[in-house]
Design a protein around this motif. Structure first.
Motif, PDB file in Angstrom:
ATOM      1  N   LEU A 238      -8.766  34.179 -22.364  1.00 14.05           N
ATOM      2  CA  LEU A 238      -8.535  33.623 -23.695  1.00 14.05           C
ATOM      3  C   LEU A 238      -8.109  34.716 -24.674  1.00 14.05           C
ATOM      4  CD1 LEU A 238     -11.592  31.195 -24.040  1.00 14.05           C
ATOM      5  CD2 LEU A 238      -9.177  30.528 -24.041  1.00 14.05           C
ATOM      6  N   GLY A 239      -8.760  35.877 -24.592  1.00 13.46           N
ATOM      7  CA  GLY A 239      -8.454  36.956 -25.513  1.00 13.46           C
ATOM      8  C   GLY A 239      -7.077  37.557 -25.319  1.00 13.46           C
ATOM      9  N   ASN A 256       3.315  27.668 -29.329  1.00 18.22           N
ATOM     10  CA  ASN A 256       4.096  26.642 -28.633  1.00 18.22           C
ATOM     11  C   ASN A 256       3.496  26.322 -27.273  1.00 18.22           C
ATOM     12  OD1 ASN A 256       6.156  26.490 -30.652  1.00 18.22           O
ATOM     13  ND2 ASN A 256       6.989  28.416 -29.882  1.00 18.22           N
ATOM     14  N   GLY A 257       3.744  25.116 -26.823  1.00 15.49           N
ATOM     15  CA  GLY A 257       3.417  24.703 -25.461  1.00 15.49           C
ATOM     16  C   GLY A 257       1.952  24.883 -25.117  1.00 15.49           C
ATOM     17  N   ASP A 258       1.747  25.406 -23.897  1.00 18.51           N
ATOM     18  CA  ASP A 258       0.381  25.595 -23.412  1.00 18.51           C
ATOM     19  C   ASP A 258      -0.400  26.562 -24.294  1.00 18.51           C
ATOM     20  OD1 ASP A 258       1.009  23.904 -21.364  1.00 18.51           O
ATOM     21  OD2 ASP A 258       1.312  25.486 -19.862  1.00 18.51           O
ATOM     22  N   ARG A 259       0.299  27.586 -24.864  1.00 14.87           N
ATOM     23  CA  ARG A 259      -0.399  28.570 -25.681  1.00 14.87           C
ATOM     24  C   ARG A 259      -1.016  27.933 -26.927  1.00 14.87           C
ATOM     25  NH1 ARG A 259       4.288  29.572 -22.925  1.00 14.87           N
ATOM     26  NH2 ARG A 259       5.411  29.808 -24.892  1.00 14.87           N
ATOM     27  N   TYR A 260      -0.387  26.897 -27.438  1.00 14.84           N
ATOM     28  CA  TYR A 260      -0.933  26.242 -28.625  1.00 14.84           C
ATOM     29  C   TYR A 260      -2.258  25.539 -28.294  1.00 14.84           C
ATOM     30  CZ  TYR A 260      -1.172  23.361 -32.829  1.00 14.84           C
ATOM     31  OH  TYR A 260      -1.574  22.773 -34.007  1.00 14.84           O
ATOM     32  N   LEU A 261      -2.327  24.947 -27.100  1.00 10.41           N
ATOM     33  CA  LEU A 261      -3.587  24.319 -26.677  1.00 10.41           C
ATOM     34  C   LEU A 261      -4.698  25.359 -26.533  1.00 10.41           C
ATOM     35  CD1 LEU A 261      -2.400  21.725 -23.988  1.00 10.41           C
ATOM     36  CD2 LEU A 261      -3.302  21.239 -26.272  1.00 10.41           C
ATOM     37  N   ILE A 262      -4.332  26.546 -26.019  1.00 13.87           N
ATOM     38  CA  ILE A 262      -5.327  27.609 -25.851  1.00 13.87           C
ATOM     39  C   ILE A 262      -5.817  28.090 -27.213  1.00 13.87           C
ATOM     40  CG2 ILE A 262      -5.754  29.888 -24.881  1.00 13.87           C
ATOM     41  CD1 ILE A 262      -5.329  27.566 -22.864  1.00 13.87           C
ATOM     42  N   LYS A 263      -4.905  28.138 -28.183  1.00 10.93           N
ATOM     43  CA  LYS A 263      -5.303  28.537 -29.533  1.00 10.93           C
ATOM     44  C   LYS A 263      -6.277  27.525 -30.142  1.00 10.93           C
ATOM     45  CE  LYS A 263      -3.446  29.558 -34.119  1.00 10.93           C
ATOM     46  NZ  LYS A 263      -2.229  29.699 -34.935  1.00 10.93           N
ATOM     47  N   LEU A 264      -5.980  26.248 -29.963  1.00  5.13           N
ATOM     48  CA  LEU A 264      -6.886  25.217 -30.476  1.00  5.13           C
ATOM     49  C   LEU A 264      -8.231  25.264 -29.753  1.00  5.13           C
ATOM     50  CD1 LEU A 264      -4.523  22.123 -30.912  1.00  5.13           C
ATOM     51  CD2 LEU A 264      -5.187  23.851 -32.599  1.00  5.13           C
ATOM     52  N   LEU A 265      -8.190  25.589 -28.463  1.00  2.00           N
ATOM     53  CA  LEU A 265      -9.440  25.715 -27.709  1.00  2.00           C
ATOM     54  C   LEU A 265     -10.283  26.857 -28.266  1.00  2.00           C
ATOM     55  CD1 LEU A 265     -11.309  25.031 -25.316  1.00  2.00           C
ATOM     56  CD2 LEU A 265      -9.920  26.569 -23.906  1.00  2.00           C
ATOM     57  N   ARG A 266      -9.625  27.967 -28.588  1.00  2.00           N
ATOM     58  CA  ARG A 266     -10.356  29.087 -29.178  1.00  2.00           C
ATOM     59  C   ARG A 266     -11.054  28.660 -30.464  1.00  2.00           C
ATOM     60  NH1 ARG A 266      -7.943  33.462 -31.876  1.00  2.00           N
ATOM     61  NH2 ARG A 266      -6.747  31.811 -32.917  1.00  2.00           N
ATOM     62  N   ASP A 267     -10.345  27.914 -31.320  1.00  2.00           N
ATOM     63  CA  ASP A 267     -10.963  27.432 -32.551  1.00  2.00           C
ATOM     64  C   ASP A 267     -12.106  26.465 -32.256  1.00  2.00           C
ATOM     65  OD1 ASP A 267      -9.221  28.935 -34.037  1.00  2.00           O
ATOM     66  OD2 ASP A 267      -7.842  27.278 -34.469  1.00  2.00           O
TER      67      ASP A 267
END
Length: 337
Positions: A238-239, A256-267
């Protein structure tokens, strides 16, 4: 070593035992010394004696170590209070085992020829080794006597009688018999370390129980560390993915794309707030979510953007797939670079 000494030399290298100290006359239970000066047997004052249960713990450990060596057809030859290491958990080690054998190595073969004037080599099963094994048992008796009297002076020849009387007056009959058995020279048959097992008796099961309990504790702690390692790997991934605007010179890469989902997951994991706008700190929520992410659970969660304009319903399995894809992409670019 020949560069530092005028003759061919050898040095022994041993493992470092953390927090072990050499027996120096008193072994306090559960504490690290300073080792006090040995208490004199003839000083008139009664020395502070070790609890009998602790003494049996030491006896079982020492006899087990000697039995392992003797079973291999060898001898310790270093059973002495100055070579006994003990730690705060009452765990014993025998130091310098094998050093005497190296120092007095067989020299009957010189320049490829046998020196007939030399004595035969002392290999496993030889008469010399058998004699040394008997000396090991005698030395074990002295060590037990020193432990029982809590003084290294107790094993000096002039104090042996007084020391055995002190043991007989303060410990059980089995302790006294064990010490006398080991100190008295055998009349006909050779002694064996197995002979003291009947004197240890059911106390052996107490030590076995303690070993099993300690093993269970270590196993549980190791299991925790295994779980921690899984969560750590997820956090590393994640980091490394989040907040990388420099990747491919694209400032919006992580948006964008999958990275945006990972960012929301971090939040979702770390940046949630209470209805009053205060940071919501819940370690169990983080651990619970990371475990499901690692397992790829089909359970769905609601991810919300910071501006609350985007709301996504996604499963942990889908998030794990996105995480692995993004991490592999970073790894592949690193290899290309």
């Amino acid at each position: 070593m020949q560069r530092h000494f005028s003759a061919p030399s050898a040095t022994s290298v041993t493992g470092y035992q953390l927090l072990f100290h050499t027996y120096g006359g008193a072994i306090p239970s559960g504490k690290r010394p300073p080792p006090p000066p040995p208490q004199s047997i003839n000083s008139g004052a009664t020395p502070t004696l070790l609890p009998e249960a602790l003494l049996w713990t030491y006896i079982v450990q020492l006899s087990a170590a000697i039995r392992a060596v003797h079973t291999a057809g060898l001898a310790c030859r270093v059973i002495d209070p100055t070579k006994i290491l003990v730690d705060r958990r009452s765990r014993l080690r025998i130091n310098c085992v094998g050093v005497v054998d190296v120092i007095n190595a067989d020299t009957t073969v010189v320049n490829g020829t046998h020196n007939s004037s030399s004595t035969p080599p002392a290999g496993p099963g030889s008469a010399a080794v058998a004699t040394w094994q008997q000396e090991d048992l005698l030395c074990l008796g002295k060590v037990v006597l020193a432990l029982a009297c809590n003084s290294v002076i107790a094993i000096q020849r002039e104090f042996i009688q007084q020391s055995t009387e002190l043991v007989a007056g303060n410990y059980s009959e089995d302790i006294k018999n064990l010490v006398l058995y080991l100190l008295v020279a055998p009349s006909r048959n050779r002694k064996s370390v197995n002979d003291i097992m009947p004197m240890i008796g059911a106390r052996f099961y107490t030590q076995l129980d303690s070993a099993f309990i300690q093993n269970d504790i270590l196993h549980d702690e190791l299991s925790k560390e295994v779980q921690n390692a899984r969560l750590f790997r997820m956090l590393v991934k994640l980091g490394t993915i989040n907040e990388r605007p420099e990747y491919r010179m694209d400032p919006s890469w992580s948006e964008n794309g999958d990275r945006y989902l990972i960012k929301l997951l971090r939040d979702y994991l770390f940046h949630q707030v209470t209805p009053g706008g205060q940071p919501w700190m819940d370690m169990s929520h983080v651990v619970h979510s990371l475990n499901r992410l690692d397992a790829g659970s089909p359970e769905r969660i609601c991810l919300v953007s910071r501006d609350e304009q985007n709301i996504l319903l996604v499963s942990y399995a889908e998030l794990k797939h996105c995480l692995e894809n993004c991490f592999r992409e970073l790894q592949s670019m690193d290899k290309v670079t």
